[in-house]
Design an enzyme around this catalytic site. Structure first.
Site, PDB file in Angstrom:
ATOM      1  N   LYS A 100       0.873  -1.172   0.000  1.00 24.44           N
ATOM      2  CA  LYS A 100       0.000   0.000   0.000  1.00 24.44           C
ATOM      3  C   LYS A 100       0.907   1.218   0.000  1.00 24.44           C
ATOM      4  CE  LYS A 100      -3.896  -1.815   2.712  1.00 24.44           C
ATOM      5  NZ  LYS A 100      -4.724  -1.575   3.925  1.00 24.44           N
ATOM      6  N   TYR A 153       2.889   2.197   3.119  1.00 27.05           N
ATOM      7  CA  TYR A 153       3.999   1.363   3.577  1.00 27.05           C
ATOM      8  C   TYR A 153       5.199   1.583   2.667  1.00 27.05           C
ATOM      9  CZ  TYR A 153       0.279  -1.002   6.161  1.00 27.05           C
ATOM     10  OH  TYR A 153      -0.794  -1.282   6.984  1.00 27.05           O
ATOM     11  N   ASP A 162       2.114 -11.178   0.309  1.00 25.91           N
ATOM     12  CA  ASP A 162       0.706 -11.180  -0.072  1.00 25.91           C
ATOM     13  C   ASP A 162       0.389 -10.096  -1.088  1.00 25.91           C
ATOM     14  OD1 ASP A 162       1.536 -10.145   2.442  1.00 25.91           O
ATOM     15  OD2 ASP A 162      -0.494  -9.689   3.043  1.00 25.91           O
ATOM     16  N   ARG A 198       0.005 -17.825   5.799  1.00 28.34           N
ATOM     17  CA  ARG A 198      -0.952 -17.245   4.857  1.00 28.34           C
ATOM     18  C   ARG A 198      -0.265 -16.370   3.813  1.00 28.34           C
ATOM     19  NH1 ARG A 198      -5.777 -14.494   7.789  1.00 28.34           N
ATOM     20  NH2 ARG A 198      -4.889 -15.804   9.409  1.00 28.34           N
ATOM     21  N   ILE A 234       2.787 -16.701   2.631  1.00 25.21           N
ATOM     22  CA  ILE A 234       3.445 -17.592   1.678  1.00 25.21           C
ATOM     23  C   ILE A 234       2.408 -18.262   0.789  1.00 25.21           C
ATOM     24  CG2 ILE A 234       4.967 -19.598   1.436  1.00 25.21           C
ATOM     25  CD1 ILE A 234       6.261 -18.787   4.100  1.00 25.21           C
ATOM     26  N   GLY A 235       1.233 -18.542   1.343  1.00 23.07           N
ATOM     27  CA  GLY A 235       0.151 -19.102   0.542  1.00 23.07           C
ATOM     28  C   GLY A 235      -0.307 -18.160  -0.561  1.00 23.07           C
ATOM     29  N   TRP A 236      -0.452 -16.874  -0.237  1.00 20.43           N
ATOM     30  CA  TRP A 236      -0.824 -15.895  -1.269  1.00 20.43           C
ATOM     31  C   TRP A 236       0.236 -15.864  -2.366  1.00 20.43           C
ATOM     32  CZ3 TRP A 236      -5.582 -14.639  -1.369  1.00 20.43           C
ATOM     33  CH2 TRP A 236      -6.317 -14.332  -0.217  1.00 20.43           C
TER      34      TRP A 236
END
Length: 201
Positions: free
Chosen positions: A23, A26, A33, A107, A109-111
């Site tokens: 974003k 940041y 992600d 999560r 790493i999953g994205w």
């Protein structure tokens, strides 16, 4: 609508190396992600809606995002990926030497895993970075397989700390890994031994 979203990506802030911020609030950061938030869309847009003149540079930029975040977040010891990287090394969570966040968050790493397999649907077979992106998927798959819970087949919220108090089997991350591994095998990007990892998951 697609043109409007693509226009936003053209002006979205980046790190000094050209990596997208998660974003704009940041600065100087890349998050795993964040790759899912933009790159599958950008790759599909490049394949289906971009002008021929813009297509090659668009695919170059998509591939660059994966390779940049991997270079900064992949841990050479475990092969796992830290959730985030701060190039300024000033965030409270950032390691003062490497800039990475402290944990391997399932999560995130999953994205990243899902973004990798989805982008490969659109990245041309002849693209000069396609092999490197597939190699990244294979590195990720091996690392993730290595921390799968052998009893349940699931993955923990913090992947490498299964015995830590408060850590738990994370169903969202587990679902994302199953998706990425199964699709990677089906598409021929991953070896068939990853199919059994996905099935256990």
């Amino acid at each position: 609508a697609a043109d409007r979203l693509r226009a936003q990506l053209r002006t979205h802030q980046r790190t000094s190396e050209g990596g997208y911020l998660p974003k704009q609030v940041y600065p100087q950061q890349m998050w795993l992600d964040g790759l899912f938030m933009a790159q599958p869309f950008a790759a599909q847009y490049a394949r289906t809606l971009a002008t021929p003149a813009a297509r090659d540079s668009a695919f170059d930029d998509v591939a660059r995002q994966f390779l940049l975040v991997a270079r900064h977040t992949r841990d050479p010891r475990t092969g796992l990926y830290y959730h985030a990287w701060d190039e300024s090394r000033t965030q409270i969570w950032a390691d003062s030497l490497t800039g990475v966040s402290p944990h391997f968050w399932g999560r995130a790493i999953g994205w990243y895993a899902m973004a990798l397999v989805d982008v490969l649907d659109y990245l041309p077979a002849t693209h000069h970075d396609r092999g490197a992106v597939i190699d990244e998927l294979n590195k990720l798959a091996r690392a993730v397989a290595g921390v799968q819970d052998p009893v349940t087949g699931l993955w923990y919220d913090i992947l490498d700390l299964p015995n830590r108090a408060g850590n738990y089997h994370e169903t969202s991350a587990s679902s994302m890994f199953v998706y990425a591994l199964a699709k990677g095998v089906r598409q021929g990007h991953l070896d068939n031994d990853m199919r059994s990892v996905a099935e256990r998951g």
